[in-house]
Scaffold this motif. Sequence first.
Motif, PDB file in Angstrom:
ATOM      1  N   ARG A 207       0.813  -1.210   0.000  1.00  0.00           N
ATOM      2  CA  ARG A 207       0.000   0.000   0.000  1.00  0.00           C
ATOM      3  C   ARG A 207       0.848   1.261   0.000  1.00  0.00           C
ATOM      4  O   ARG A 207       0.557   2.222  -0.719  1.00  0.00           O
ATOM      5  CB  ARG A 207      -0.936  -0.012   1.206  1.00  0.00           C
ATOM      6  CG  ARG A 207      -1.914   1.160   1.276  1.00  0.00           C
ATOM      7  CD  ARG A 207      -2.999   1.081   0.250  1.00  0.00           C
ATOM      8  NE  ARG A 207      -3.831  -0.101   0.379  1.00  0.00           N
ATOM      9  CZ  ARG A 207      -4.898  -0.355  -0.380  1.00  0.00           C
ATOM     10  NH1 ARG A 207      -5.248   0.496  -1.335  1.00  0.00           N
ATOM     11  NH2 ARG A 207      -5.608  -1.450  -0.218  1.00  0.00           N
ATOM     12  N   SER A 208       1.932   1.267   0.755  1.00  0.00           N
ATOM     13  CA  SER A 208       2.805   2.447   0.812  1.00  0.00           C
ATOM     14  C   SER A 208       3.424   2.735  -0.553  1.00  0.00           C
ATOM     15  O   SER A 208       3.511   3.890  -0.986  1.00  0.00           O
ATOM     16  CB  SER A 208       3.908   2.243   1.849  1.00  0.00           C
ATOM     17  OG  SER A 208       3.368   2.106   3.141  1.00  0.00           O
ATOM     18  N   GLU A 209       3.858   1.686  -1.213  1.00  0.00           N
ATOM     19  CA  GLU A 209       4.459   1.864  -2.542  1.00  0.00           C
ATOM     20  C   GLU A 209       3.411   2.296  -3.562  1.00  0.00           C
ATOM     21  O   GLU A 209       3.691   3.132  -4.432  1.00  0.00           O
ATOM     22  CB  GLU A 209       5.148   0.584  -2.994  1.00  0.00           C
ATOM     23  CG  GLU A 209       5.910   0.723  -4.306  1.00  0.00           C
ATOM     24  CD  GLU A 209       6.864  -0.429  -4.527  1.00  0.00           C
ATOM     25  OE1 GLU A 209       7.615  -0.773  -3.593  1.00  0.00           O
ATOM     26  OE2 GLU A 209       6.875  -1.004  -5.634  1.00  0.00           O
ATOM     27  N   ALA A 210       2.204   1.757  -3.437  1.00  0.00           N
ATOM     28  CA  ALA A 210       1.132   2.145  -4.349  1.00  0.00           C
ATOM     29  C   ALA A 210       0.807   3.633  -4.199  1.00  0.00           C
ATOM     30  O   ALA A 210       0.565   4.336  -5.186  1.00  0.00           O
ATOM     31  CB  ALA A 210      -0.113   1.302  -4.079  1.00  0.00           C
ATOM     32  N   LYS A 211       0.799   4.123  -2.957  1.00  0.00           N
ATOM     33  CA  LYS A 211       0.554   5.553  -2.722  1.00  0.00           C
ATOM     34  C   LYS A 211       1.668   6.402  -3.320  1.00  0.00           C
ATOM     35  O   LYS A 211       1.424   7.471  -3.880  1.00  0.00           O
ATOM     36  CB  LYS A 211       0.443   5.817  -1.223  1.00  0.00           C
ATOM     37  CG  LYS A 211      -0.825   5.258  -0.582  1.00  0.00           C
ATOM     38  CD  LYS A 211      -0.862   5.529   0.922  1.00  0.00           C
ATOM     39  CE  LYS A 211      -2.141   4.998   1.542  1.00  0.00           C
ATOM     40  NZ  LYS A 211      -2.182   5.221   3.012  1.00  0.00           N
ATOM     41  N   LEU A 212       2.907   5.927  -3.221  1.00  0.00           N
ATOM     42  CA  LEU A 212       4.050   6.634  -3.807  1.00  0.00           C
ATOM     43  C   LEU A 212       3.909   6.708  -5.323  1.00  0.00           C
ATOM     44  O   LEU A 212       4.104   7.769  -5.929  1.00  0.00           O
ATOM     45  CB  LEU A 212       5.352   5.932  -3.421  1.00  0.00           C
ATOM     46  CG  LEU A 212       6.634   6.437  -4.098  1.00  0.00           C
ATOM     47  CD1 LEU A 212       6.883   7.903  -3.766  1.00  0.00           C
ATOM     48  CD2 LEU A 212       7.827   5.568  -3.674  1.00  0.00           C
TER      49      LEU A 212
ATOM     50  N   ALA B  76      -7.585   8.433 -14.513  1.00  0.00           N
ATOM     51  CA  ALA B  76      -6.941   7.248 -13.940  1.00  0.00           C
ATOM     52  C   ALA B  76      -7.033   6.054 -14.887  1.00  0.00           C
ATOM     53  O   ALA B  76      -6.104   5.248 -14.982  1.00  0.00           O
ATOM     54  CB  ALA B  76      -7.573   6.907 -12.600  1.00  0.00           C
ATOM     55  N   LYS B  77      -8.162   5.949 -15.592  1.00  0.00           N
ATOM     56  CA  LYS B  77      -8.348   4.817 -16.490  1.00  0.00           C
ATOM     57  C   LYS B  77      -7.453   4.885 -17.723  1.00  0.00           C
ATOM     58  O   LYS B  77      -7.230   3.871 -18.387  1.00  0.00           O
ATOM     59  CB  LYS B  77      -9.816   4.738 -16.926  1.00  0.00           C
ATOM     60  CG  LYS B  77     -10.739   4.188 -15.846  1.00  0.00           C
ATOM     61  CD  LYS B  77     -12.129   3.947 -16.389  1.00  0.00           C
ATOM     62  CE  LYS B  77     -13.006   3.257 -15.358  1.00  0.00           C
ATOM     63  NZ  LYS B  77     -14.370   2.977 -15.866  1.00  0.00           N
ATOM     64  N   GLU B  78      -6.942   6.059 -18.041  1.00  0.00           N
ATOM     65  CA  GLU B  78      -6.048   6.197 -19.189  1.00  0.00           C
ATOM     66  C   GLU B  78      -4.647   5.686 -18.890  1.00  0.00           C
ATOM     67  O   GLU B  78      -3.859   5.454 -19.804  1.00  0.00           O
ATOM     68  CB  GLU B  78      -5.959   7.667 -19.622  1.00  0.00           C
ATOM     69  CG  GLU B  78      -7.229   8.211 -20.235  1.00  0.00           C
ATOM     70  CD  GLU B  78      -7.028   9.634 -20.733  1.00  0.00           C
ATOM     71  OE1 GLU B  78      -6.070   9.869 -21.486  1.00  0.00           O
ATOM     72  OE2 GLU B  78      -7.813  10.515 -20.333  1.00  0.00           O
TER      73      GLU B  78
ATOM     74  N   GLU C 119      -5.421   3.480  -5.487  1.00  0.00           N
ATOM     75  CA  GLU C 119      -4.768   4.711  -5.018  1.00  0.00           C
ATOM     76  C   GLU C 119      -4.829   5.814  -6.072  1.00  0.00           C
ATOM     77  O   GLU C 119      -4.942   6.995  -5.728  1.00  0.00           O
ATOM     78  CB  GLU C 119      -3.314   4.412  -4.630  1.00  0.00           C
ATOM     79  CG  GLU C 119      -3.159   3.517  -3.411  1.00  0.00           C
ATOM     80  CD  GLU C 119      -3.807   4.104  -2.166  1.00  0.00           C
ATOM     81  OE1 GLU C 119      -3.746   5.336  -1.985  1.00  0.00           O
ATOM     82  OE2 GLU C 119      -4.406   3.323  -1.392  1.00  0.00           O
ATOM     83  N   LEU C 120      -4.763   5.441  -7.344  1.00  0.00           N
ATOM     84  CA  LEU C 120      -4.860   6.450  -8.408  1.00  0.00           C
ATOM     85  C   LEU C 120      -6.219   7.146  -8.375  1.00  0.00           C
ATOM     86  O   LEU C 120      -6.308   8.360  -8.603  1.00  0.00           O
ATOM     87  CB  LEU C 120      -4.641   5.796  -9.774  1.00  0.00           C
ATOM     88  CG  LEU C 120      -3.199   5.510 -10.178  1.00  0.00           C
ATOM     89  CD1 LEU C 120      -3.157   4.675 -11.458  1.00  0.00           C
ATOM     90  CD2 LEU C 120      -2.418   6.807 -10.375  1.00  0.00           C
ATOM     91  N   LEU C 121      -7.264   6.376  -8.084  1.00  0.00           N
ATOM     92  CA  LEU C 121      -8.611   6.957  -8.042  1.00  0.00           C
ATOM     93  C   LEU C 121      -8.767   7.947  -6.894  1.00  0.00           C
ATOM     94  O   LEU C 121      -9.690   8.768  -6.907  1.00  0.00           O
ATOM     95  CB  LEU C 121      -9.647   5.842  -7.912  1.00  0.00           C
ATOM     96  CG  LEU C 121      -9.827   4.959  -9.152  1.00  0.00           C
ATOM     97  CD1 LEU C 121     -10.736   3.774  -8.842  1.00  0.00           C
ATOM     98  CD2 LEU C 121     -10.408   5.781 -10.307  1.00  0.00           C
ATOM     99  N   LYS C 122      -7.885   7.877  -5.906  1.00  0.00           N
ATOM    100  CA  LYS C 122      -7.940   8.807  -4.783  1.00  0.00           C
ATOM    101  C   LYS C 122      -7.298  10.157  -5.103  1.00  0.00           C
ATOM    102  O   LYS C 122      -7.563  11.145  -4.420  1.00  0.00           O
ATOM    103  CB  LYS C 122      -7.245   8.202  -3.560  1.00  0.00           C
ATOM    104  CG  LYS C 122      -7.917   6.958  -2.997  1.00  0.00           C
ATOM    105  CD  LYS C 122      -7.115   6.395  -1.827  1.00  0.00           C
ATOM    106  CE  LYS C 122      -7.755   5.144  -1.266  1.00  0.00           C
ATOM    107  NZ  LYS C 122      -6.952   4.562  -0.141  1.00  0.00           N
ATOM    108  N   VAL C 123      -6.440  10.199  -6.141  1.00  0.00           N
ATOM    109  CA  VAL C 123      -5.682  11.423  -6.400  1.00  0.00           C
ATOM    110  C   VAL C 123      -6.024  12.072  -7.735  1.00  0.00           C
ATOM    111  O   VAL C 123      -5.493  13.144  -8.048  1.00  0.00           O
ATOM    112  CB  VAL C 123      -4.160  11.152  -6.327  1.00  0.00           C
ATOM    113  CG1 VAL C 123      -3.763  10.671  -4.948  1.00  0.00           C
ATOM    114  CG2 VAL C 123      -3.715  10.154  -7.402  1.00  0.00           C
TER     115      VAL C 123
END
Length: 584
Positions: A434-439, A483-485, A473-477
């Motif tokens: 999760r941490s890496e995904a947020k990064l 994000a879908k692209e 995580e992409l959908l959060k930012v």
Amino acid sequence: MSLKLVLTELRELIQREYDANQAKLIEVWEKSIKQKIKSGESQLITHITVKGNGYVELTLGEGESRFREGDMICLHLGDAIGSTFINQASIDDEYDGRWLISGYKLDLNALKQAKMPCYADPDGMNLKPFYDQALAELAETSIGLDIVLPLLAGDLKIDGIYEDEYQEAADKAELAGLNDKQADAVGNAFAAQYLACIQGPPGTGKTKVISCITKLLVERNERVFITSHTHMAINNALNKIAKEGIACIKVGGDNSKKGLDNVDCFGYADDWEDRPDKGYVIGATPFATCSKRLDQYEFDTVIFDEASQITTPLAVMAMRKAKRYIFVGDHKQLPPVILSKSVLESDNDSIFSRLINAPKVLETMLSDTYRMNKYLSKWPSLALYGGALKSEGPNKDRLLELPKIPENYKNVLSSDIPFVYIKSPGHDAKTSNRSEAKLVADIIKYAVSSGLTPDKIGVVSPYRNHGKVIKTELLKVMPENKAKEIVTDTVERMQGQEREMIIISLCTTDVQFLTSVASFFFQPERLNVAISRPMTKLILIGPFLSDNLVAELVSNPKEKTINDNVQLYQSLLKAATHLTEKEF
């Protein structure tokens, strides 16, 4: 090697693969539903809607499963062995927490009456009858006995070439704008009596070469069969061929059309009413040659794309339909998935790897990459291609140039650093982090806000689980449409694709787990595919190997392959510019 021995080896491989596939499915099916939901091996389904035209929509419950588009599933009420009510359904599309599925075994009444919730588990088809049919024909036909089996046995003279035809084809290829190596590959393929192999490292124009070869063969009134291990690979080749004005179609079901542009797709080759008598192209999987879709058709030449991922049994299924074979691939990229064989064994079982090393084979290596700039092509060239791979064309000297200087990650996204390495955060991550995904999501957010469009960004990960966490995580930012692209997928799904900027998110930080998956994690072919997707910017986020960890990974003297692969990963890290969190 005798022809009988070749047949025996092929039959044994087919049987081992069948047994391994069945064992793998049963192993999953026998686990508890709670365990499978937690591991992502099963997906909760909360609602079923029959859409018509053979399609069914499934509403997904909570959880991050490993399934993705193209996978085959069964549906059950909690026991995949005792309460299954649908088998061999294919996931055709995934959107907004739903799957669109289809399949020739869909029982619509069973679906309408199914109790909710239900669950999806992995499923598969028994392909052994197709292989058995192909091998039986090889043992009885002149093509099998005089060409295919002697070729595999090493007894067929394959160095024959027609010089006049070579020069004619090479000259036409040069006039069409192909470089010297590409023109040589076209000449060899056009003039070979039986066999030509073309090695195409990343970005070297394999599809362009295939379309040129195909055009010349069709102009010679040949019937050409284009095939590969996936519909996507076949469709990519057909798209390029169609642009040359060549008569071509795809043969397959409705779920085989994705990515096909301006090329007609028919369920059966006989449905092509205006098919020329000669001089045409049909694209299909090898399995179509064993069914009514294509079983009555013969060809002059078979062209295999992505040949490094095609097993020998799958290849001979198509080879039995023609007398000439052109294999285009790269054995330095992903090998076939062979469940019954360890990745530690040296022979990766691809037909390409087998034939390209045969004596006197007509083999050409394409050496100019038009994808990666010279900074990104340097490491794979030296580490994997003996220094022969070099960057050419518009991307050779180009760097990532963002319209605006980013507020954060200025150094990570700097045009002055084409290849960045960041140590994976955390200490106990296995197949998701999760941490890496947020990064990853944060870096992408600032890249997009600095002017890089989402469709120019790709994320590669070894694990489906981690890819799903990154998407979350992409959908959060950023907005969902943006994000879908951003393509986020595993190495297997990214082969053949390219993006301006690629982030490789390797995820794993748990030392014990990393040791257990080392043969998979450090596989050179996987690394090669991952690091060769970008044009101008590569960001690698992965574990840093301390001396103690390296010693643990390479401690088994019997596993020299792992030792070499870990050293290769180490050399990759040395080629990058290392940045710490303080330098972001």
